[in-house]
Write a protein that holds these residues in place. Structure first.
Motif, PDB file in Angstrom:
ATOM      1  N   ILE A 196      13.586  38.119  12.928  1.00 30.22           N
ATOM      2  CA  ILE A 196      12.417  38.584  13.679  1.00 30.22           C
ATOM      3  C   ILE A 196      12.683  39.968  14.249  1.00 30.22           C
ATOM      4  CG2 ILE A 196      11.013  38.200  15.747  1.00 30.22           C
ATOM      5  CD1 ILE A 196      11.347  35.160  15.180  1.00 30.22           C
ATOM      6  N   ARG A 197      13.841  40.152  14.823  1.00 27.68           N
ATOM      7  CA  ARG A 197      14.208  41.449  15.386  1.00 27.68           C
ATOM      8  C   ARG A 197      14.138  42.535  14.300  1.00 27.68           C
ATOM      9  NH1 ARG A 197      17.553  39.868  18.699  1.00 27.68           N
ATOM     10  NH2 ARG A 197      19.215  39.324  17.264  1.00 27.68           N
TER      11      ARG A 197
ATOM     12  N   VAL B 184       9.288  34.652   7.897  1.00 33.77           N
ATOM     13  CA  VAL B 184      10.682  34.425   8.275  1.00 33.77           C
ATOM     14  C   VAL B 184      11.012  32.969   7.988  1.00 33.77           C
ATOM     15  CG1 VAL B 184      12.290  34.336  10.221  1.00 33.77           C
ATOM     16  CG2 VAL B 184      10.680  36.241  10.020  1.00 33.77           C
ATOM     17  N   ASP B 185      12.122  32.742   7.332  1.00 34.84           N
ATOM     18  CA  ASP B 185      12.582  31.384   7.030  1.00 34.84           C
ATOM     19  C   ASP B 185      13.059  30.721   8.322  1.00 34.84           C
ATOM     20  OD1 ASP B 185      13.781  29.044   6.198  1.00 34.84           O
ATOM     21  OD2 ASP B 185      15.208  30.018   4.840  1.00 34.84           O
ATOM     22  N   ALA B 186      12.231  29.851   8.868  1.00 35.20           N
ATOM     23  CA  ALA B 186      12.547  29.209  10.150  1.00 35.20           C
ATOM     24  C   ALA B 186      13.432  27.987  10.000  1.00 35.20           C
ATOM     25  CB  ALA B 186      11.256  28.845  10.880  1.00 35.20           C
ATOM     26  N   SER B 187      13.877  27.691   8.786  1.00 36.21           N
ATOM     27  CA  SER B 187      14.804  26.562   8.607  1.00 36.21           C
ATOM     28  C   SER B 187      16.238  26.981   8.925  1.00 36.21           C
ATOM     29  CB  SER B 187      14.716  26.011   7.184  1.00 36.21           C
ATOM     30  OG  SER B 187      15.195  26.955   6.238  1.00 36.21           O
ATOM     31  N   GLN B 188      16.439  28.271   9.151  1.00 33.64           N
ATOM     32  CA  GLN B 188      17.759  28.794   9.503  1.00 33.64           C
ATOM     33  C   GLN B 188      18.103  28.441  10.950  1.00 33.64           C
ATOM     34  OE1 GLN B 188      18.238  33.014   7.772  1.00 33.64           O
ATOM     35  NE2 GLN B 188      16.107  32.901   8.442  1.00 33.64           N
TER      36      GLN B 188
ATOM     37  N   GLU C  81      11.676  45.735  14.385  1.00 35.04           N
ATOM     38  CA  GLU C  81      12.254  47.082  14.343  1.00 35.04           C
ATOM     39  C   GLU C  81      11.682  47.889  13.185  1.00 35.04           C
ATOM     40  OE1 GLU C  81      16.485  46.407  14.368  1.00 35.04           O
ATOM     41  OE2 GLU C  81      16.505  46.036  16.537  1.00 35.04           O
ATOM     42  N   GLU C  82      11.461  47.234  12.057  1.00 34.75           N
ATOM     43  CA  GLU C  82      10.859  47.915  10.905  1.00 34.75           C
ATOM     44  C   GLU C  82       9.427  48.374  11.254  1.00 34.75           C
ATOM     45  OE1 GLU C  82       9.190  46.713   6.534  1.00 34.75           O
ATOM     46  OE2 GLU C  82      11.109  45.846   7.128  1.00 34.75           O
ATOM     47  N   LEU C  83       8.665  47.518  11.900  1.00 35.00           N
ATOM     48  CA  LEU C  83       7.316  47.887  12.324  1.00 35.00           C
ATOM     49  C   LEU C  83       7.349  49.081  13.272  1.00 35.00           C
ATOM     50  CD1 LEU C  83       4.214  47.428  12.635  1.00 35.00           C
ATOM     51  CD2 LEU C  83       4.810  45.963  14.576  1.00 35.00           C
TER      52      LEU C  83
ATOM     53  N   ASN D 279       1.878  40.158  11.971  1.00 36.25           N
ATOM     54  CA  ASN D 279       1.852  38.701  12.108  1.00 36.25           C
ATOM     55  C   ASN D 279       3.158  38.176  11.520  1.00 36.25           C
ATOM     56  OD1 ASN D 279      -1.157  38.077  12.804  1.00 36.25           O
ATOM     57  ND2 ASN D 279      -1.247  39.523  11.105  1.00 36.25           N
ATOM     58  N   ILE D 280       3.912  37.474  12.323  1.00 32.93           N
ATOM     59  CA  ILE D 280       5.166  36.901  11.835  1.00 32.93           C
ATOM     60  C   ILE D 280       4.936  35.406  11.629  1.00 32.93           C
ATOM     61  CG2 ILE D 280       7.599  36.464  12.307  1.00 32.93           C
ATOM     62  CD1 ILE D 280       7.562  38.967  14.108  1.00 32.93           C
ATOM     63  N   ILE D 281       5.126  34.966  10.409  1.00 32.03           N
ATOM     64  CA  ILE D 281       4.989  33.553  10.071  1.00 32.03           C
ATOM     65  C   ILE D 281       6.387  32.950  10.081  1.00 32.03           C
ATOM     66  CG2 ILE D 281       4.209  31.890   8.341  1.00 32.03           C
ATOM     67  CD1 ILE D 281       1.957  33.692   9.540  1.00 32.03           C
ATOM     68  N   LEU D 282       6.603  31.979  10.960  1.00 28.72           N
ATOM     69  CA  LEU D 282       7.875  31.252  10.985  1.00 28.72           C
ATOM     70  C   LEU D 282       7.711  30.067  10.061  1.00 28.72           C
ATOM     71  CD1 LEU D 282       8.621  31.432  14.812  1.00 28.72           C
ATOM     72  CD2 LEU D 282       9.411  32.944  12.988  1.00 28.72           C
ATOM     73  N   ASP D 283       8.170  30.223   8.837  1.00 23.96           N
ATOM     74  CA  ASP D 283       7.925  29.245   7.780  1.00 23.96           C
ATOM     75  C   ASP D 283       9.004  28.170   7.737  1.00 23.96           C
ATOM     76  OD1 ASP D 283       6.696  28.100   5.483  1.00 23.96           O
ATOM     77  OD2 ASP D 283       8.180  29.142   4.226  1.00 23.96           O
TER      78      ASP D 283
END
Length: 119
Positions: A107-108, A94-98, A112-114, A41-45
């Motif tokens: 995200i990539r 993931v810091d989505a303010s970037q 890739e780590e997963l 689960n990727i949280i775009l924070d």
């Protein structure tokens, strides 16, 4: 399979945001999903106010979650972050303010780590 607003979103919005009992939210999800859980689960924070500024800047129609008050969105954000903290093996924040490019790169890297872990 890739999707958005899966079980963590339901928990964040319904339990943390609306205050529904967690056991009820989990029971309904269990009935609907039969134990299916994603590997990641990727949280775009992002701060809800900043996120809403971005949404408004796109000029698109807001969805029903985006139409909620700032307090609701803040509670939901907290709910996402709590879930990520409690489940670090299946969540990445993931810091989505970037910039778009930086978010995409983060995200990539997470994906890739997963994939490396699953190989």
């Amino acid at each position: 399979m890739i999707c958005d607003r899966f079980t963590p979103a339901t928990i964040a919005f319904q339990h943390f945001g609306r205050g529904l009992p967690l056991d009820r939210v989990l029971a309904i999800n269990e009935i609907a999903l039969g134990g299916f859980k994603p590997d990641l689960n990727i949280i775009l924070d992002i701060d809800p106010a900043v996120g809403m500024q971005r949404v408004a800047g796109r000029g698109e129609v807001l969805d029903r979650m985006e139409l909620q008050k700032a307090e609701f969105l803040s509670r939901a954000r907290h709910g996402f972050l709590v879930q990520a903290q409690e489940n670090p093996d299946t969540f990445a924040v993931v810091d989505a303010s970037q910039s778009f490019e930086a978010v995409a790169a983060d995200i990539r890297a997470v994906v890739e780590e997963l994939l490396a872990r699953l190989a």
